[in-house]
Write an enzyme that holds these catalytic residues in place. Structure first.
Site, short mmCIF file in Angstrom:
data_model
loop_
_atom_site.label_atom_id
_atom_site.label_comp_id
_atom_site.label_asym_id
_atom_site.label_seq_id
_atom_site.Cartn_x
_atom_site.Cartn_y
_atom_site.Cartn_z
N CYS A 334 -2.99 7.97 4.00
CA CYS A 334 -2.03 8.92 3.16
C CYS A 334 -1.95 10.23 3.69
O CYS A 334 -0.97 10.94 3.96
CB CYS A 334 -2.47 8.77 1.85
SG CYS A 334 -3.19 7.42 1.33
N ARG A 363 -13.81 1.57 6.25
CA ARG A 363 -14.42 1.91 4.72
C ARG A 363 -15.82 1.26 4.76
O ARG A 363 -15.97 0.11 5.02
CB ARG A 363 -13.44 1.32 3.61
CG ARG A 363 -12.35 2.01 3.62
CD ARG A 363 -11.39 1.30 2.33
NE ARG A 363 -9.87 1.69 2.45
CZ ARG A 363 -8.99 1.13 1.78
NH1 ARG A 363 -9.28 0.65 0.89
NH2 ARG A 363 -7.90 1.84 1.84
N GLN A 381 -3.80 -2.12 7.75
CA GLN A 381 -2.99 -1.88 6.64
C GLN A 381 -1.62 -2.03 7.09
O GLN A 381 -1.27 -1.12 7.91
CB GLN A 381 -3.18 -0.74 5.70
CG GLN A 381 -4.49 -0.97 4.86
CD GLN A 381 -4.55 0.26 3.75
OE1 GLN A 381 -4.50 1.46 4.23
NE2 GLN A 381 -5.12 -0.05 2.51
N ASP A 383 0.64 -0.28 5.96
CA ASP A 383 1.10 0.92 4.93
C ASP A 383 2.29 1.32 4.93
O ASP A 383 2.96 1.22 6.19
CB ASP A 383 -0.19 1.80 5.29
CG ASP A 383 -0.80 2.51 3.80
OD1 ASP A 383 -0.02 2.07 2.97
OD2 ASP A 383 -1.85 3.24 4.10
N HIS A 385 4.46 4.88 3.27
CA HIS A 385 4.68 6.11 2.33
C HIS A 385 6.16 6.36 2.25
O HIS A 385 6.70 6.67 3.26
CB HIS A 385 3.67 7.20 2.75
CG HIS A 385 2.41 6.81 2.54
ND1 HIS A 385 1.82 6.47 3.98
CD2 HIS A 385 1.45 6.79 1.75
CE1 HIS A 385 0.67 6.25 3.62
NE2 HIS A 385 0.28 6.37 2.31
N LYS A 465 -0.61 2.27 -10.21
CA LYS A 465 -0.29 1.33 -9.45
C LYS A 465 0.11 0.04 -10.03
O LYS A 465 -0.31 -0.33 -11.05
CB LYS A 465 -1.57 1.36 -8.33
CG LYS A 465 -2.63 0.61 -8.84
CD LYS A 465 -3.86 0.56 -7.79
CE LYS A 465 -5.30 -0.13 -8.49
NZ LYS A 465 -6.21 -0.10 -7.46
N HIS A 511 3.07 5.18 -2.52
CA HIS A 511 2.21 4.49 -1.38
C HIS A 511 2.29 2.95 -1.67
O HIS A 511 2.27 2.37 -2.62
CB HIS A 511 0.83 4.88 -1.72
CG HIS A 511 0.43 6.23 -1.94
ND1 HIS A 511 -0.40 6.89 -0.90
CD2 HIS A 511 0.71 7.19 -2.78
CE1 HIS A 511 -0.57 8.27 -1.25
NE2 HIS A 511 0.03 8.31 -2.47
#
Length: 639
Positions: A334, A363, A381, A383, A385, A465, A511
Site C-alpha cells: 500500500c 512478513r 500478492q 495486489d 489499489h 474489509k 485495497h
C-alpha cells in the site's frame, strides 16, 4: 409470571420462574431430551438457567450451529476430566473450540503418547456413558484462586488472578472434576457421544514462546456418528491431496532450512506460478487496471506514516545501514502505491485509477506457524489499489466483487462465501469515516443481492474489509481474496485529486487482492485438484511417448508442432517399455499422453490417452492441436 416468546412468535406463560429445561419440557418430551442449552434474549445459557422475567427464548439443540459448538466445548472439558483421572499430576490450562473440534493444553512431566490418547478417549467414553450432571457454580474470585492453588493448578489460578478483585467467577462441576469456564455446557455428559482424539502437539502457555512449553491434545466432536465418519474420510482424502507431498512428487518446488518460509520454485512449479500471473494480468487489463511495481525495501519513515510501524512492527523484517537509517522489507504494497499516486497532479477525470502490482512482500511468521505454501514468510500478492471519489466508491466495490467471483469460477470454485469484517478496537480514523466505509461495502453487496456474514471487530486497522472464502472439492474452506475500503491512508499521506471546482479533495483508496497470496493459492489449487490440474494450468500439458528409438525423431517433431501452437509439451524418449512410461506419467497427473509408433509415424498421427486412462484412439496431430487449444480456451476464460 414470566411470559416466554419462542422463535415462531408464540407465547407461553408460567406461574413462576422457570428454567430453560422446564420450557423445553412444556413444549414436548423430544425437545426436552434434545435440549443442550438456551438462548435467552440473545444470550446463550445453560438449560438450568432460571428465567424470572418476560424473555425471548430459543431452545438450542445439536441441529443449531451454537449447539454443535457447545457440544465441542463440553467435550473438551470431558477430555480434561479424563486426563485428570488418568494423570492426576497433569495441570489443566485452556481448552477452546476450534474449527471442526477442540483442544486442551496440559502441563505434564512427560510427553503424551498415542497409547495415552487411546486411554484418554476410552475414559471419556466411560464418563459419557455415566451421564454425569454438569452444573454451574458461582464462586468468589479469591476463593476460586485458593481452590485451584490447593489443587496444584497454578495455571488456572493465574487465569483467575487476572480477573479484578471482588468479582465472581463461574465454575462447572461434573463428578469430581471442577473447571473454570464461562459456559454454557451441556446438561450432562451423556449428551457427548460422538468424538475422537486426533493428535498431540506442542504449545506455549498463553501462546507466548517465552513461556512454559505445554502439550495440546486436539479432538473432534459431532452430533452424529455419520458426521464424524464423513469428517474422518475428508481428512483421509485431504492427506492424499496434501500440497506439500504432491508438490515434491510432481517436482514443483521445495523448502529448505536456509530460507525458512520461502519457496524454491522448480521449472514446473514456476511455470504454474507464471500461468496464474499471466491469467490475472489479462483479466486486470480487461478490467481497466494499469500494472506498476514498487521497491521491496523502504525507509522506516514511510511505515510510520502508514501506521504499519505502530500496528504491524512485530511482523516486519528490518535492517539498519551504516548511517543508522532503518529500512524495512515491505509487508504490504500500500505505501508504495500511495507514493506512485503522489507523483504529478491527478484530476477527477483520471479517477477511478486502478493500479495493480504483483508485489513481493515479507512478513515474519513464527517458525511453528509455517505450513508449506499455505503459510510462508515471503510471498507474492496480486495486489491492486483503486483510487476513486466517494461517489464512485460503491460502484468500484461492486466491480471488484463481480471480477473476483468470475475469476474463481474459471478455477473451478463455484461455492464462495463472503465475510464483512467491521471496525476493530485497534484502529485509526474517526467513527464517521468508518461509518462511510462500512456502508459502502454493505450497500454494494445488498444492491448486488449477495449474501454475506458480518464479523464485528475483524477489519484491518485502517478500514473494513470483505473476505472471500472458497469451498474446495472435498468441502474445506479457504479464505483467499480481500477487498478493503480506506479513507485513512489518503489522509495520513496527504494525497489529493483536483475536483471539478479546482479544489483539492481526498480520494478513497480501495485495497484488493483476488488470489491473495499466489503461493497460497497455488497450494489450494494443488489440493483442490489433487495435483491433476486442468489442462490450461498444467505445467506440462502433453507428453509424447516413443515406443522405440526409431520413433524418437517423429516424437520430437510432434513436440515442436505442439509448442509452436503455444502448448506446453515434452517428449519421453527413454528406452523403457511403453506401459512403464504410461503408468509413470499417469501417476504424475499429466493431462494427455501421446503414443507414437510405426503406424503413427507413417500416417502423421498420434495415439491419444487421457490421464484418467481413457483411450481416445488415433488422430492427426493438427486435429489434436485444435482439440487441446479449444479445451484450454474453454477452461481459462479465453473462449
Amino acid at each position: 409470571m414470566p411470559e416466554i416468546r419462542l422463535p415462531d412468535g408464540s407465547l407461553r406463560s408460567f406461574p413462576q420462574a422457570v428454567t430453560v429445561a422446564d420450557v423445553a419440557a412444556s413444549i414436548g418430551a423430544g425437545l426436552a431430551r434434545a435440549a443442550l442449552a438456551g438462548k435467552v434474549d440473545g444470550k446463550l445459557v445453560d438449560t438450568s438457567f432460571l428465567i424470572e422475567n418476560d424473555a425471548d427464548l430459543a431452545i438450542i439443540t445439536d441441529k443449531d450451529a451454537e449447539g454443535l459448538e457447545i457440544l465441542r466445548h463440553s467435550t473438551s472439558h470431558l477430555m480434561a476430566y479424563a486426563v485428570k483421572e488418568l494423570f492426576p499430576e497433569a495441570q489443566v490450562t485452556i481448552g477452546p473450540v476450534v474449527e471442526n473440534g477442540f483442544y486442551y493444553d496440559f502441563a505434564y512431566k512427560r510427553p503424551f503418547t498415542p497409547e495415552d490418547l487411546e486411554a484418554i478417549e476410552k475414559r471419556m467414553t466411560e464418563l459419557a456413558k455415566r451421564d454425569i450432571p454438569v452444573t454451574r457454580e458461582v464462586w468468589a474470585r479469591d476463593k476460586a484462586i485458593q481452590f485451584f492453588l490447593d489443587q496444584g493448578e497454578k495455571y488456572k489460578a493465574e487465569l483467575i488472578g487476572a480477573i479484578p478483585a471482588g468479582e465472581t467467577v463461574s465454575l462447572y462441576r461434573e463428578g469430581d472434576f471442577i473447571d473454570l469456564c464461562r459456559g454454557p455446557h451441556v446438561p450432562s455428559t451423556g449428551k457427548l457421544k460422538v468424538f475422537k482424539l486426533m493428535k498431540v502437539a506442542g504449545a506455549y502457555w498463553r501462546g507466548d514462546q517465552k513461556n512454559e512449553q505445554l502439550q495440546r491434545i486436539y479432538g473432534t466432536a459431532w452430533a452424529k456418528k455419520e458426521e464424524l465418519d464423513a469428517y474422518l474420510l475428508m481428512l483421509e482424502e485431504a492427506e492424499k491431496r496434501d500440497h506439500r507431498r504432491l508438490g515434491q512428487k510432481l517436482d514443483f518446488y521445495h523448502f529448505q532450512e536456509e530460507a525458512p518460509g520461502s519457496v524454491f520454485w522448480h521449472p514446473k512449479g514456476w511455470t504454474l506460478f507464471q500461468q496464474l500471473i499471466n491469467y490475472m494480468r489479462r483479466r486486470q487489463e480487461e478490467a481497466g487496471y494499469v500494472e506498476v511495481n514498487t521497491p521491496d525495501v523502504m525507509d522506516r519513515s514511510l511505515w510510520e506514516v502508514s501506521g504499519h510501524w505502530t500496528n504491524y512492527r512485530e511482523h516486519m523484517f528490518t535492517t539498519q545501514t551504516e548511517d543508522e537509517r532503518v529500512f524495512a522489507l515491505k509487508p504490504m504494497n500500500c505505501p508504495g502505491s500511495v507514493c506512485l499516486f503522489k507523483q504529478g497532479v491527478t484530476s477527477y477525470r483520471d479517477l477511478p485509477l486502478r493500479m495493480a502490482e504483483f508485489g513481493k512482500v515479507h512478513r515474519y511468521e513464527p517458525s511453528g506457524a509455517l505450513h508449506g505454501l499455505l503459510r510462508v514468510r515471503h510471498f507474492t500478492q496480486d495486489d491492486a489499489h483503486i483510487y476513486c471519489t466517494e461517489e464512485q466508491m460503491e460502484d468500484e466495490c461492486k466491480e471488484v466483487v463481480k471480477l473476483i467471483l468470475d475469476i474463481y469460477k474459471d478455477f473451478g470454485f463455484e461455492n464462495v462465501r463472503i465475510k464483512l469484517s467491521t471496525r476493530p478496537d485497534n484502529r485509526i480514523g474517526s467513527d464517521e469515516t468508518w461509518d462511510k466505509l462500512e456502508t459502502a461495502l454493505s450497500s454494494a453487496l445488498d444492491h448486488m443481492g449477495m449474501a454475506y456474514a458480518v464479523f464485528p471487530g475483524e477489519g484491518a486497522f485502517y478500514g473494513p474489509k470483505l473476505e472471500f472464502v472458497l469451498r474446495d472439492a472435498i468441502g474445506r474452506d479457504w479464505q483467499c481474496g480481500t477487498l478493503q475500503v480506506d479513507m485513512n491512508l489518503p489522509e495520513r499521506f496527504d494525497i489529493n485529486y483536483v475536483a471539478p471546482d479546482n479544489t483539492h479533495k481526498r480520494p478513497v483508496m480501495l485495497h484488493r487482492a483476488l488470489f491473495g497470496s499466489l503461493e497460497r493459492f497455488t497450494g489450494i489449487l494443488i489440493e483442490h485438484y489433487a495435483g491433476a490440474l486442468p489442462l490450461w494450468l498444467s505445467p506440462v500439458q502433453a507428453v509424447v511417448l516413443s515406443i522405440s528409438e526409431k520413433h524418437a525423431e517423429y516424437a520430437a517433431d510432434v513436440v515442436k508442432t505442439l509448442r509452436r501452437a503455444g502448448l506446453r509439451a515434452e517428449a519421453d524418449l527413454r528406452n523403457e517399455k511403453i506401459t512403464y512410461k504410461i503408468r509413470e506419467h499417469s501417476l504424475n497427473r499429466l493431462p494427455y499422453q501421446l503414443v507414437v509408433g510405426d503406424r503413427e509415424k507413417a500416417e502423421g498421427m498420434v495415439a491419444v490417452r487421457t490421464r484418467g486412462g481413457q483411450d481416445l484412439g488415433q488422430m492427426p496431430v493438427q486435429a489434436l492441436v485444435e482439440r487441446l487449444l479449444a479445451e484450454v480456451a474453454a477452461r481459462s476464460g479465453t473462449a
